[in-house]
Structure formats: structure tokens, C-alpha cells
Write a protein that holds these residues in place. Structure first.
Motif, PDB file in Angstrom:
ATOM      1  N   ALA A 189       0.828  -1.206   0.000  1.00 10.61           N
ATOM      2  CA  ALA A 189       0.000   0.000   0.000  1.00 10.61           C
ATOM      3  C   ALA A 189       0.863   1.256   0.000  1.00 10.61           C
ATOM      4  O   ALA A 189       1.721   1.435   0.862  1.00 10.61           O
ATOM      5  N   GLY A 190       0.660   2.105  -1.005  1.00 12.32           N
ATOM      6  CA  GLY A 190       1.381   3.367  -1.056  1.00 12.32           C
ATOM      7  C   GLY A 190       2.800   3.254  -1.585  1.00 12.32           C
ATOM      8  O   GLY A 190       3.503   4.254  -1.686  1.00 12.32           O
ATOM      9  N   ARG A 191       3.239   2.021  -1.896  1.00 15.26           N
ATOM     10  CA  ARG A 191       4.605   1.865  -2.408  1.00 15.26           C
ATOM     11  C   ARG A 191       4.571   1.474  -3.875  1.00 15.26           C
ATOM     12  O   ARG A 191       3.704   0.727  -4.303  1.00 15.26           O
ATOM     13  N   THR A 192       5.529   1.988  -4.608  1.00  8.71           N
ATOM     14  CA  THR A 192       5.739   1.533  -5.976  1.00  8.71           C
ATOM     15  C   THR A 192       6.175   0.079  -5.900  1.00  8.71           C
ATOM     16  O   THR A 192       7.131  -0.228  -5.198  1.00  8.71           O
ATOM     17  N   THR A 193       5.446  -0.807  -6.590  1.00  7.48           N
ATOM     18  CA  THR A 193       5.766  -2.228  -6.459  1.00  7.48           C
ATOM     19  C   THR A 193       5.989  -2.878  -7.809  1.00  7.48           C
ATOM     20  O   THR A 193       5.161  -2.753  -8.712  1.00  7.48           O
ATOM     21  N   ILE A 194       7.118  -3.557  -7.925  1.00 10.46           N
ATOM     22  CA  ILE A 194       7.400  -4.371  -9.099  1.00 10.46           C
ATOM     23  C   ILE A 194       7.290  -5.814  -8.644  1.00 10.46           C
ATOM     24  O   ILE A 194       8.122  -6.295  -7.869  1.00 10.46           O
ATOM     25  N   LEU A 195       6.208  -6.463  -9.061  1.00 14.77           N
ATOM     26  CA  LEU A 195       5.897  -7.817  -8.596  1.00 14.77           C
ATOM     27  C   LEU A 195       6.286  -8.805  -9.685  1.00 14.77           C
ATOM     28  O   LEU A 195       5.693  -8.832 -10.761  1.00 14.77           O
ATOM     29  N   ILE A 196       7.305  -9.596  -9.387  1.00 12.08           N
ATOM     30  CA  ILE A 196       7.800 -10.584 -10.341  1.00 12.08           C
ATOM     31  C   ILE A 196       7.179 -11.925 -10.009  1.00 12.08           C
ATOM     32  O   ILE A 196       7.320 -12.403  -8.882  1.00 12.08           O
ATOM     33  N   THR A 197       6.468 -12.504 -10.957  1.00 14.59           N
ATOM     34  CA  THR A 197       5.835 -13.790 -10.672  1.00 14.59           C
ATOM     35  C   THR A 197       5.458 -14.515 -11.944  1.00 14.59           C
ATOM     36  O   THR A 197       5.173 -13.900 -12.965  1.00 14.59           O
ATOM     37  N   HIS A 198       5.507 -15.849 -11.896  1.00 15.74           N
ATOM     38  CA  HIS A 198       4.946 -16.613 -13.007  1.00 15.74           C
ATOM     39  C   HIS A 198       3.586 -17.167 -12.604  1.00 15.74           C
ATOM     40  O   HIS A 198       2.939 -17.865 -13.352  1.00 15.74           O
ATOM     41  N   ASP A 199       3.176 -16.847 -11.367  1.00 21.41           N
ATOM     42  CA  ASP A 199       1.931 -17.373 -10.804  1.00 21.41           C
ATOM     43  C   ASP A 199       0.833 -16.325 -10.942  1.00 21.41           C
ATOM     44  O   ASP A 199       0.782 -15.365 -10.185  1.00 21.41           O
ATOM     45  N   LEU A 200      -0.018 -16.505 -11.944  1.00 19.13           N
ATOM     46  CA  LEU A 200      -1.004 -15.469 -12.262  1.00 19.13           C
ATOM     47  C   LEU A 200      -2.225 -15.498 -11.342  1.00 19.13           C
ATOM     48  O   LEU A 200      -3.081 -14.629 -11.421  1.00 19.13           O
ATOM     49  N   ARG A 201      -2.284 -16.489 -10.428  1.00 17.79           N
ATOM     50  CA  ARG A 201      -3.479 -16.608  -9.583  1.00 17.79           C
ATOM     51  C   ARG A 201      -3.711 -15.386  -8.697  1.00 17.79           C
ATOM     52  O   ARG A 201      -4.841 -15.061  -8.395  1.00 17.79           O
TER      53      ARG A 201
END
Ligand code: ADP
Ligand code: ADP
Length: 232
Positions: A189-201
């Protein structure tokens, strides 16, 4: 604070002939979530390594709030960009040491506040030695879900404007992964987030996606997809 820009980033590992990333450009606005997805080997973790400056781009630039991250001091970089990785837990040390790592100024109130937000406080309180409990080598005395929540507590305490989440659900069963969503959302929340994932769920529909598509023997195609659309 916390705008990330990739401008025409190429990257080739020093011991490789072929580039892993070619001409990667995208902007993440302060507080925005962007999901970086694609199959294993596509170059997702390489993006994290470039942000943390384990490597620098072969060409192109990465900017944080308009400044090339190569021009930031090591301290400034670590104050601004945090990565969440279970492997980052200290090899040994107590629950308290692990949450406070990188924040030697934090007092017990700060540590408990972060632990509450990360949903790990109630569990820690059931331990005979509470926050003085050793977590074991690489946290092996804790379950996977508890390790991940400790890592979240640490990241909350670090309070950096930019967050890199590298496969935060990997190795967790579905129930544990689902339980971690709430503390993870509090962290993001409120943070710039780069979410790396191969799990699209677990990807929110509202997130933009960078899709890395590997092509045999060379850097893959890169698409930046707007929010609200997905392939699968
Ligand atoms: P992903 O995170 O999408 O699984 P990576 O970013 O880990 O992909 O890897 C992308 C490509 O770069 C792969 O072909 C991988 O083998 C290669 N690679 C990753 N790390 C290194 C390294 N330290 N040295 C050389 N090649 C690497
Ligand atoms: P930062 O994570 O703030 O960039 P460093 O680059 O110094 O800190 O450390 C990188 C990783 O090395 C840490 O995330 C941690 O897992 C490990 N580490 C650093 N210091 C220690 C220590 N005193 N004991 C065990 N592990 C450590």
C-alpha cells in the motif's frame, strides 16, 4: 517519491553472448503496482538484479525519481528500493534481529508494529522466548509462511518507497499463499511495487503487466499490457 523508469534497457550477462533483455522501457508511477510475468528463464529476476544494482544495464538507463540509479550512493539505493526475499533472512539471529535488520535505530515498539501489520506478532507471542527466539539457519526453525511474514515485517520496517517482490508465493501451498495476501497488501500500500511472478493466480486485475516472452537463443519479445486485460 518512488517513480521508476526503464529507458531502452539492454542487458547481457558478462559470460553470455546473447542479451537477456533488449530495449526494455516502462514507467511505474509512485505507488503503482506493475506485474512482471513470463515463463522461467524469460528474464524476470534479471530486472530485479538491475534495480538492486547487482548488475548495471549494458545499454539504456534506469531512473529513480528522475535520477540514474548509478548515481545514487549504496545507502541511498537501499533506503529507496527494498526487495522481499525469504533468502534474505539472516542466517541465524532472533526474530527481533531479523525484523530489525537494516534498521538499527528501530525500537521494540517499531518492531512490534511491523510484526502486527505482517501478521506475525500473534505467532511470535506464542513462542517461549518471543522476539528473542532464534529463527535458525536461513529461518529453518520457522515455517515457510512464517518466514515470508518475517520478511514482510522487515520490509515494512524498512519503509522504502520502491518494493521489488520476486516470486513472493513460490514454495508456499495455496492456503499459505492466500493467507499472505493481506500482509502483502499492507506492505504494498502506497509503495511503488514491481511484482515478479509466473503465478497469475494472485495478480490483481488492476495491475499493468510486463510480459517477457523468451525466444530461443536471444532476448525475448517484451510487451507492456495495460491494466484490466490478461491472456490466461
Ligand atoms: P526468470 O526470472 O524469468 O526465470 P532470469 O532473469 O533468472 O529469468 O534469467 C534469464 C536468463 O538469464 C536465463 O536464460 C538465465 O539462464 C540467464 N541468467 C540468469 N542469471 C544468470 C547469470 N548470473 N549468468 C548468466 N546467465 C544468467
Ligand atoms: P542489504 O540487504 O541492506 O543490502 P547487505 O548488502 O549488507 O545488506 O547484505 C545482503 C544480505 O546479506 C542481507 O540481506 C542478509 O541476508 C545477508 N547479511 C548481511 N549481513 C549479515 C549478517 N550480519 N549475518 C547474516 N547475514 C547477513
Amino acid at each position: 517519491r518512488g517513480r521508476i523508469e526503464f529507458h531502452g534497457v539492454d542487458f547481457t550477462y558478462p559470460n553470455r553472448r546473447r542479451p537477456t533483455l533488449r530495449n526494455l522501457s516502462f514507467t511505474v508511477e509512485p505507488g503503482e503496482l506493475i506485474v512482471c510475468t513470463g515463463p522461467s528463464g524469460a528474464g524476470k529476476s534479471t530486472i530485479a538484479k538491475l534495480l538492486l544494482r547487482f548488475y548495471d544495464p549494458t545499454a539504456g538507463r534506469i531512473l529513480l525519481d528522475g535520477l540514474d540509479i548509478r548515481d545514487l550512493s549504496r545507502e541511498s539505493l537501499r533506503d529507496n528500493i527494498t526487495i522481499l526475499q525469504q533468502e534474505n533472512l539472516l542466517f541465524s539471529g532472533t526474530v527481533r534481529d531479523n525484523i530489525a535488520y537494516g534498521r538499527p535505530d528501530a525500537d521494540m515498539d517499531d518492531i512490534v508494529r511491523a510484526a502486527v501489520l505482517a501478521d506475525v506478532h500473534d505467532f511470535v507471542n506464542t513462542l517461549p522466548r518471543k522476539y528473542d527466539t532464534p529463527i535458525g539457519q536461513r529461518g529453518r526453525l520457522m515455517s515457510g509462511g512464517q518466514r515470508q511474514r518475517l520478511a514482510i515485517a522487515r520490509a515494512i520496517l524498512r519503509d522504502a518507497p520502491v518494493l521489488v517482490l520476486d516470486e513472493p508465493m513460490t514454495g508456499l501451498d495455496a492456503l499459505t499463499a492466500a493467507r499472505i495476501m493481506e500482509p502483502l497488501n499492507r506492505l504494498m500500500a502506497g509503495r511503488t511495487t514491481i511484482l515478479i511472478t509466473h503465478d497469475l493466480r494472485f495478480i490483481p486485475e488492476t495491475a499493468r503487466q510486463i510480459v517477457l516472452e523468451p525466444v530461443r537463443g536471444r532476448a525475448g519479445r517484451i510487451r507492456v499490457k495495460p491494466a484490466g486485460r490478461r491472456d490466461t
